[in-house]
Design an enzyme around this catalytic site. Structure first.
Site, PDB file in Angstrom:
ATOM      1  N   GLN A   2      -2.597  40.897 -11.584  1.00 30.55           N
ATOM      2  CA  GLN A   2      -2.191  40.576 -12.945  1.00 30.55           C
ATOM      3  C   GLN A   2      -1.784  41.816 -13.742  1.00 30.55           C
ATOM      4  O   GLN A   2      -1.160  41.698 -14.791  1.00 30.55           O
ATOM      5  CB  GLN A   2      -3.370  39.902 -13.670  1.00 30.55           C
ATOM      6  CG  GLN A   2      -3.819  38.590 -13.056  1.00 30.55           C
ATOM      7  CD  GLN A   2      -2.943  37.430 -13.462  1.00 30.55           C
ATOM      8  OE1 GLN A   2      -2.104  37.554 -14.341  1.00 30.55           O
ATOM      9  NE2 GLN A   2      -3.130  36.297 -12.833  1.00 30.55           N
ATOM     10  N   SER A  22       3.464  39.582  -7.876  1.00 32.39           N
ATOM     11  CA  SER A  22       4.307  38.401  -8.074  1.00 32.39           C
ATOM     12  C   SER A  22       5.318  38.691  -9.168  1.00 32.39           C
ATOM     13  O   SER A  22       4.955  39.174 -10.245  1.00 32.39           O
ATOM     14  CB  SER A  22       3.450  37.191  -8.471  1.00 32.39           C
ATOM     15  OG  SER A  22       2.600  36.818  -7.407  1.00 32.39           O
ATOM     16  N   THR A  59      14.930  34.015   6.517  1.00 31.14           N
ATOM     17  CA  THR A  59      15.913  34.851   5.848  1.00 31.14           C
ATOM     18  C   THR A  59      15.429  35.217   4.446  1.00 31.14           C
ATOM     19  O   THR A  59      14.908  34.375   3.728  1.00 31.14           O
ATOM     20  CB  THR A  59      17.258  34.114   5.758  1.00 31.14           C
ATOM     21  OG1 THR A  59      17.681  33.764   7.079  1.00 31.14           O
ATOM     22  CG2 THR A  59      18.321  34.980   5.093  1.00 31.14           C
ATOM     23  N   CYS A 151      -3.521  29.151 -11.188  1.00 28.61           N
ATOM     24  CA  CYS A 151      -3.722  28.817  -9.780  1.00 28.61           C
ATOM     25  C   CYS A 151      -4.612  27.595  -9.611  1.00 28.61           C
ATOM     26  O   CYS A 151      -4.565  26.918  -8.583  1.00 28.61           O
ATOM     27  CB  CYS A 151      -4.369  29.995  -9.050  1.00 28.61           C
ATOM     28  SG  CYS A 151      -3.569  31.570  -9.338  1.00 28.61           S
TER      29      CYS A 151
END
Length: 205
Positions: A2, A22, A59, A151
């Site tokens: 975070q 992320s 990919t 989450c």
């Protein structure tokens, strides 16, 4: 992690063997992230393939990778703005605590991220409040908050993080999470605080 975009991240300084990032945590596209693996740390892929030296298959999502890179570059250039977020977070906390008797900041006084505040609420008798009703009232007022991490959205169990901090299950269920960003303005914080006196009056009636 975070902290990305809010605190300087140096893997050697924290002696990290593995670190995940992320993109959406720093205003980048959803669905893309990065994994740091220290040389020599064992690693077994979950999705087998020939890409990334046999560490993954499939990919690469090039547009998302480019977006992540752009977001990371901007976050690195503006990480100093985290101090401004902390000022707004502290203003939000002071205002909520003043408007809602018995409310408490979870983790108050600890080293915390600048953009996140977790506050638990009590009813007029001082008992832990069922925060779900307050969440819905805030949602109707156009204010987005959460009872747990993104989450765990949709789960009914109290936050394991809050209970590990020493809160009872009832206190954890009485807690709401407020998230700010570098785009949050002082005017937006004040508009949230303006809702709380009336909310407390209605829920205390």
């Amino acid at each position: 992690m975070q902290a990305a975009g809010r605190l300087p991240i140096k893997v050697d300084a924290v002696n990290a063997d593995l670190l995940t990032l992320s993109a959406h945590k720093m205003h980048g596209p959803k669905g893309i992230g990065a994994l740091f693996i220290r040389r020599g740390v064992p690693f077994a892929p979950l999705i087998h393939g020939h890409q990334e030296r046999h560490r993954r298959g499939g990919t690469e999502n090039v547009p998302a990778i480019v977006g992540f890179g752009a977001a990371a570059a901007r976050a690195a250039a503006t990480v100093a703005e985290a101090g401004g977020m902390a000022i707004l977070r502290d203003r939000l906390e002071r205002g909520v605590l003043a408007a809602w008797p018995g409310s408490r900041v979870n983790g108050e006084g600890a080293v915390r991220l600048s953009n996140t505040s977790n506050i638990r609420f009590a009813d007029p008798q001082g008992r832990p409040l069922d925060a779900e009703e307050l969440l819905m009232r805030l949602d109707r007022a156009g204010i987005a908050v959460s009872m747990g991490s993104a989450c765990a959205s949709g789960g009914n169990e109290p936050s394991h993080v809050l209970t590990a901090m020493g809160l009872s299950p009832a206190e954890a269920a009485a807690s709401l999470r407020f998230s700010l960003s570098r785009c949050t303005t002082a005017e937006e914080v004040e508009s949230v605080l303006n809702e709380f006196p009336a909310l407390y009056a209605r829920m205390a009636a």
